[in-house]
Design an enzyme around this catalytic site. Structure first.
Site, PDB file in Angstrom:
ATOM      1  N   ASN A 140      -0.441  11.687   0.009  1.00 46.10           N
ATOM      2  CA  ASN A 140       0.369  10.494  -0.292  1.00 46.10           C
ATOM      3  C   ASN A 140       1.027  10.641  -1.652  1.00 46.10           C
ATOM      4  OD1 ASN A 140      -0.484   9.065   2.051  1.00 46.10           O
ATOM      5  ND2 ASN A 140      -2.442   8.672   1.058  1.00 46.10           N
TER       6      ASN A 140
ATOM      7  N   TYR B 249       0.872  -1.177   0.000  1.00 48.99           N
ATOM      8  CA  TYR B 249       0.000   0.000   0.000  1.00 48.99           C
ATOM      9  C   TYR B 249       0.910   1.229   0.000  1.00 48.99           C
ATOM     10  CZ  TYR B 249      -4.235   2.533   1.499  1.00 48.99           C
ATOM     11  OH  TYR B 249      -5.303   3.389   1.595  1.00 48.99           O
TER      12      TYR B 249
ATOM     13  N   ARG C 181      -6.054  10.248 -10.975  1.00 45.19           N
ATOM     14  CA  ARG C 181      -5.429  10.897  -9.805  1.00 45.19           C
ATOM     15  C   ARG C 181      -4.958   9.806  -8.868  1.00 45.19           C
ATOM     16  NH1 ARG C 181      -5.640  10.015  -5.130  1.00 45.19           N
ATOM     17  NH2 ARG C 181      -7.457  10.901  -4.104  1.00 45.19           N
TER      18      ARG C 181
ATOM     19  N   ASP D  20     -14.007   6.314  -1.972  1.00 38.73           N
ATOM     20  CA  ASP D  20     -13.101   6.170  -0.836  1.00 38.73           C
ATOM     21  C   ASP D  20     -12.338   7.455  -0.548  1.00 38.73           C
ATOM     22  OD1 ASP D  20     -11.671   4.740   1.133  1.00 38.73           O
ATOM     23  OD2 ASP D  20     -10.027   4.424  -0.281  1.00 38.73           O
ATOM     24  N   ASP D  21     -11.935   8.167  -1.593  1.00 39.11           N
ATOM     25  CA  ASP D  21     -11.118   9.368  -1.387  1.00 39.11           C
ATOM     26  C   ASP D  21     -11.936  10.486  -0.747  1.00 39.11           C
ATOM     27  OD1 ASP D  21      -8.638   8.408  -2.673  1.00 39.11           O
ATOM     28  OD2 ASP D  21     -10.011   8.187  -4.353  1.00 39.11           O
TER      29      ASP D  21
ATOM     30  N   GLU E 140     -12.112   4.790  -6.675  1.00 38.21           N
ATOM     31  CA  GLU E 140     -10.811   5.103  -6.094  1.00 38.21           C
ATOM     32  C   GLU E 140      -9.972   5.921  -7.063  1.00 38.21           C
ATOM     33  OE1 GLU E 140     -10.122   3.756  -2.858  1.00 38.21           O
ATOM     34  OE2 GLU E 140      -8.571   5.292  -2.988  1.00 38.21           O
ATOM     35  N   ASP E 141      -9.438   6.991  -6.566  1.00 41.76           N
ATOM     36  CA  ASP E 141      -8.446   7.794  -7.289  1.00 41.76           C
ATOM     37  C   ASP E 141      -8.927   8.274  -8.663  1.00 41.76           C
ATOM     38  OD1 ASP E 141      -7.084   7.343  -5.003  1.00 41.76           O
ATOM     39  OD2 ASP E 141      -5.279   6.526  -5.914  1.00 41.76           O
TER      40      ASP E 141
ATOM     41  N   LYS F 194      -5.643  -1.992  -2.660  1.00 46.15           N
ATOM     42  CA  LYS F 194      -6.808  -1.761  -1.781  1.00 46.15           C
ATOM     43  C   LYS F 194      -7.506  -3.091  -1.495  1.00 46.15           C
ATOM     44  CE  LYS F 194      -7.014   2.902  -1.539  1.00 46.15           C
ATOM     45  NZ  LYS F 194      -7.189   3.751  -0.360  1.00 46.15           N
TER      46      LYS F 194
HETATM   47  N1  NDP Z   1      -4.611   9.929   3.848  1.00 45.26           N
HETATM   48  C1  NDP Z   1      -5.569   9.441   3.103  1.00 45.26           C
HETATM   49  O1  NDP Z   1      -6.257   8.480   3.471  1.00 45.26           O
HETATM   50  C2  NDP Z   1      -5.843  10.051   1.783  1.00 45.26           C
HETATM   51  C3  NDP Z   1      -4.979  10.919   1.221  1.00 45.26           C
HETATM   52  N2  NDP Z   1      -5.259  11.481   0.017  1.00 45.26           N
HETATM   53  C4  NDP Z   1      -4.238  12.338  -0.562  1.00 45.26           C
HETATM   54  O2  NDP Z   1      -4.701  13.665  -0.596  1.00 45.26           O
HETATM   55  C5  NDP Z   1      -4.183  14.301  -1.740  1.00 45.26           C
HETATM   56  C6  NDP Z   1      -5.321  14.972  -2.487  1.00 45.26           C
HETATM   57  O3  NDP Z   1      -6.281  14.036  -2.863  1.00 45.26           O
HETATM   58  P1  NDP Z   1      -7.681  14.538  -3.467  1.00 45.26           P
HETATM   59  O4  NDP Z   1      -8.283  15.542  -2.600  1.00 45.26           O
HETATM   60  O5  NDP Z   1      -8.473  13.358  -3.811  1.00 45.26           O
HETATM   61  O6  NDP Z   1      -7.151  15.235  -4.808  1.00 45.26           O
HETATM   62  P2  NDP Z   1      -7.813  16.387  -5.631  1.00 45.26           P
HETATM   63  O7  NDP Z   1      -7.080  16.496  -6.887  1.00 45.26           O
HETATM   64  O8  NDP Z   1      -9.281  16.195  -5.641  1.00 45.26           O
HETATM   65  O9  NDP Z   1      -7.534  17.697  -4.744  1.00 45.26           O
HETATM   66  C7  NDP Z   1      -6.297  18.308  -4.596  1.00 45.26           C
HETATM   67  C8  NDP Z   1      -6.561  19.674  -4.053  1.00 45.26           C
HETATM   68  O10 NDP Z   1      -5.332  20.299  -3.742  1.00 45.26           O
HETATM   69  C9  NDP Z   1      -5.330  21.590  -4.327  1.00 45.26           C
HETATM   70  N3  NDP Z   1      -3.956  21.993  -4.579  1.00 45.26           N
HETATM   71  C10 NDP Z   1      -3.091  21.480  -5.468  1.00 45.26           C
HETATM   72  N4  NDP Z   1      -1.905  22.122  -5.386  1.00 45.26           N
HETATM   73  C11 NDP Z   1      -2.053  23.034  -4.425  1.00 45.26           C
HETATM   74  C12 NDP Z   1      -1.205  24.019  -3.888  1.00 45.26           C
HETATM   75  N5  NDP Z   1       0.041  24.171  -4.318  1.00 45.26           N
HETATM   76  N6  NDP Z   1      -1.675  24.813  -2.909  1.00 45.26           N
HETATM   77  C13 NDP Z   1      -2.939  24.676  -2.459  1.00 45.26           C
HETATM   78  N7  NDP Z   1      -3.783  23.758  -2.923  1.00 45.26           N
HETATM   79  C14 NDP Z   1      -3.349  22.958  -3.903  1.00 45.26           C
HETATM   80  C15 NDP Z   1      -6.169  21.474  -5.561  1.00 45.26           C
HETATM   81  O11 NDP Z   1      -6.620  22.745  -5.991  1.00 45.26           O
HETATM   82  P3  NDP Z   1      -7.704  22.938  -7.168  1.00 45.26           P
HETATM   83  O12 NDP Z   1      -9.014  22.535  -6.562  1.00 45.26           O
HETATM   84  O13 NDP Z   1      -7.646  24.366  -7.444  1.00 45.26           O
HETATM   85  O14 NDP Z   1      -7.258  22.047  -8.270  1.00 45.26           O
HETATM   86  C16 NDP Z   1      -7.291  20.589  -5.035  1.00 45.26           C
HETATM   87  O15 NDP Z   1      -8.250  21.341  -4.380  1.00 45.26           O
HETATM   88  C17 NDP Z   1      -3.435  13.240  -2.539  1.00 45.26           C
HETATM   89  O16 NDP Z   1      -2.070  13.347  -2.263  1.00 45.26           O
HETATM   90  C18 NDP Z   1      -3.952  11.943  -1.983  1.00 45.26           C
HETATM   91  O17 NDP Z   1      -2.985  10.933  -2.027  1.00 45.26           O
HETATM   92  C19 NDP Z   1      -6.420  11.238  -0.661  1.00 45.26           C
HETATM   93  C20 NDP Z   1      -7.311  10.362  -0.150  1.00 45.26           C
HETATM   94  C21 NDP Z   1      -7.051   9.647   1.086  1.00 45.26           C
HETATM   95  C1  PYR Z   2      -5.058   6.694   0.528  1.00 44.70           C
HETATM   96  C2  PYR Z   2      -5.729   7.081  -0.681  1.00 44.70           C
HETATM   97  O1  PYR Z   2      -6.805   6.606  -0.980  1.00 44.70           O
HETATM   98  C3  PYR Z   2      -5.107   8.050  -1.546  1.00 44.70           C
HETATM   99  O2  PYR Z   2      -4.084   8.608  -1.192  1.00 44.70           O
HETATM  100  O3  PYR Z   2      -5.664   8.288  -2.623  1.00 44.70           O
HETATM  101 MG    MG Z   3      -7.280   6.913  -3.007  1.00 46.90          MG
END
Ligand code: NDP
Ligand code: PYR
Ligand code: MG
Length: 615
Positions: A447, A139, A192, A305-306, A282-283, A210
């Site tokens: 991540n 993972y 993503r 999931d995200d 997912e993603d 997963k």
């Molecule tokens: N710990 C966990 O269980 C999980 C972790 N994650 C992690 O979270 C991260 C984001 O995932 P997710 O939300 O699905 O992705 P998205 O692409 O949906 O969202 C990313 C967000 O970050 C913003 N962003 C990008 N660059 C910057 C920056 N330099 N400054 C400020 N904001 C910025 C984007 O802005 P804009 O909206 O303007 O594009 C967007 O709003 C990934 O790294 C993922 O691995 C995700 C799911 C689970």
């Molecule tokens: C953990 C997870 O689902 C992610 O980083 O997208």
């Molecule tokens: Mg994910």
């Protein structure tokens, strides 16, 4: 001493019985050895070779050197293995020794993939018994690297690749999957992948990883799980030019064609595997994630999931933090870096939790400040959209791109990052959190590891050990002022396996937000005072299997109370009901108990001192 096996009788297990090894084989066929010469791959082979060899080649049947002498003889594999007999425990020890020998995590990943392909029960037992050490391999973070190198390390297929060219025939492609009893699907379109962006078909590593956790952390049977990539192309130029890339070499399909493809996929899943099939998204990129969730959530058994799993694990961490800070959710000011699926999902669920505490929706939303790539979500900003859920959190504040300035101004008590921007929580930002709060809460959820907004070391050191920290990928313990902190892993892996187990065992058709709040509470309840004292706001990873069972039981209780369960009558003992359906990764006899087999002469060997895998 060898036992005498009647040569006129060899035993054949039907495919149907193999598919469910937890049941006793159903069809047993006697074949006369003397008159059964047949073709196999063009060669004339003895039936023993034809029928028995599958037990070594099929990862679901293979037990390695654990086949007893009687099994080897009856299955016709005697002589195809060395003389030694090994118990599963002895085989596990060899696995632990082997994996320790690899220095590179990607090589450990490849070793585990090969084991998964060779001996499924051994793979899952190794994983289940060494979650802390091996979860970072199957993972995040290593799975991210495996996806980036997917074309290079690709050996054998695992999962189903459905491409945009299959439109009109998706059901036929699904029919090619050799398992008839799939109950859970994890699907990605690869746009993503973690915080690594668009990896196209190389994203297959994510559904595979997963679903490995579905089995290892919730005991969902592997043959009931199906990983799928929807290959609609990739917009990553480097992949389009990479000779090793294994996906469709074209730009992503979007618009109506993409939507029609997704619709057909969802319908085909139901047609092939039934309405109750759980489909975990997912993603997917943000522009599709929310849209598809909204479109499908009331018509299919599905969740994202995200958005929802991440929301649940983050809210769970905040529930545990509440016991340290003594503050209600609504007594906090929260600042998010990122306004995508993860951050908006967390914010929405937190608003729900604040409303349950007594706040109005408006009061709850007013506590939450969000920054995206274009800066603060502010009503008057010119750049960047405020579409979808973003508008709920937009503020009457001058537009700004100065995140540190905003943190200094609003003095949040909780800082959450899911922006895929490594190092975005600079030392100044962390210092500001430490200056304005006795116990600042800092979650760097992005991540894989390099994308985390800050490291555990930075958070604990700069706040002199006062922060309450969690990260999406694991960090090693940190010692500050003589005290050692074990950072919590705020990862949806605490949630999705248990939710899936609860959904499958209750047979609910649609998954409400209440289910995710129940999961948050269950995880938080498993954080003992002792863990809190060590700075842990999540139970240790190796407790997740028990947490998953508890989540499933809570979902069952909820489902029967709300009359949305479809499994009747209600089981008297819910724990027993759940546990009875879980996967058993111990080996089982490969032969039916036709008669009392003589004892296998296990060789006496010096007992091994078990190797401890380092996390
Ligand atoms: N710990 C966990 O269980 C999980 C972790 N994650 C992690 O979270 C991260 C984001 O995932 P997710 O939300 O699905 O992705 P998205 O692409 O949906 O969202 C990313 C967000 O970050 C913003 N962003 C990008 N660059 C910057 C920056 N330099 N400054 C400020 N904001 C910025 C984007 O802005 P804009 O909206 O303007 O594009 C967007 O709003 C990934 O790294 C993922 O691995 C995700 C799911 C689970
Ligand atoms: C953990 C997870 O689902 C992610 O980083 O997208
Ligand atoms: Mg994910």
């Amino acid at each position: 001493m060898f036992a005498l096996i009647p040569r006129s009788l060899i035993v054949r297990l039907s495919r149907a019985s193999r598919n469910n090894l937890n049941q006793k084989p159903l069809i047993i066929e006697s074949v006369n050895f003397l008159d059964s010469k047949r073709e196999y791959h063009g060669d004339i082979l003895s039936p023993s070779q034809v029928l028995g060899i599958d037990h070594l080649r099929d990862p679901r049947l293979n037990k390695g050197l654990a086949f007893t002498l009687e099994e080897r003889q009856a299955l016709g594999i005697h002589g195809l293995q060395p003389a030694r007999f090994k118990t599963q425990e002895e085989q596990l020890e060899l696995c632990r020794i082997s994996i320790q020998r690899y220095q590179e995590d990607l090589n450990k990943y490849l070793y585990l993939t090969e084991l998964h392909d060779r001996n499924e029960k051994l793979f899952f037992r190794l994983l289940t018994e060494n979650i802390e050490a091996l979860m970072p391999i199957v993972y995040t973070p290593t799975v991210g690297l495996a996806c980036q190198k997917f074309g290079l390390i690709y050996r054998r297929p695992r999962g189903l690749f459905i491409t945009i060219n299959d439109i009109g025939h998706i059901f036929d492609v699904l029919k090619n999957w050799p398992e008839a009893n799939v109950k859970a699907i994890v699907v990605t379109d690869g746009e993503r992948i973690l915080g690594l962006g668009d990896l196209g078909a190389s994203g297959m590593g994510i559904p595979v990883g997963k679903l490995a956790l579905y089995t290892a952390l919730a005991g969902i049977k592997p043959h009931e799980c199906l990983p799928i990539v929807l290959d609609v192309g990739t917009n990553r130029q480097s992949l389009l030019e990479d000779p090793l890339y294994v996906g469709l070499r074209q730009k992503r399909v979007t618009g109506k064609l993409y939507d029609d493809f997704l619709d057909e996929f969802m319908e085909a899943v139901v047609q092939r595997y039934g309405q109750n099939t759980l489909i975990q998204f997912e993603d997917f990129a943000n522009h599709n994630a929310f849209r598809l969730l909204k479109k499908y959530r009331d018509h299919y058994c599905t969740f994202n999931d995200d958005i929802q799993g991440t929301a649940s694990v983050a809210v769970s961490g905040l529930m545990a933090s509440r016991r340290i800070t003594g503050k209600k959710f609504s007594e906090n000011t929260l600042c998010f870096l990122g306004a995508g699926g993860a951050c908006l999902g967390i914010a929405d669920l937190l608003v729900r939790a604040m409303v349950l505490e007594g706040s109005t929706i408006e009061e709850a939303r007013s506590k939450i400040w969000m920054f995206d790539i274009d800066g603060l979500l502010a009503n008057d900003r010119k750049e960047g959209n405020l579409e979808g859920h973003k508008k709920y959190y937009s503020k009457d504040h001058a537009p700004t791109k100065d995140f540190l300035g905003l943190v200094n101004e609003i003095k949040p008590s909780i800082l959450i990052g899911a922006s895929a921007t490594g190092g975005a929580f600079t030392p100044e930002i962390i210092r500001s959190m430490g200056e304005h709060n006795e116990r600042p809460v800092i979650f760097a959820l992005s991540n894989p590891t390099a994308n985390a907004e800050c490291t555990a070391e930075q958070a604990y050191t700069i706040t002199e050990g006062r922060c309450i920290f969690a990260s999406g990928s694991p960090f090693p313990p940190v010692t500050v002022g003589g005290k050692t902190f074990k950072p919590g892993q705020g990862n949806n892996a605490y949630i999705f396996p248990g939710v899936a187990l609860g959904v499958l065992t209750s047979g609910i058709h649609h998954i409400s937000e209440d289910v995710f709040l129940l999961a948050s509470e269950t995880v938080a309840e498993n954080v003992t005072e002792d863990y809190l004292a060590k700075g842990r706001i999540y139970p240790p990873l190796n407790e997740i299997p028990e947490v998953s069972v508890q989540i499933a039981i809570k979902i069952l209780e909820y489902a029967y109370k709300e009359r949305i369960a479809t499994v009747y009558p209600k089981p008297k003992d819910l724990r027993r009901y759940v546990e009875d359906q879980q996967y058993n990764c111990s080996y089982e006899p490969s032969l039916p108990n036709l008669w009392a087999w003589p004892k296998t002469p296990y060789m006496k060997t010096k007992p091994l001192e078990p190797t401890k895998l380092k996390a």
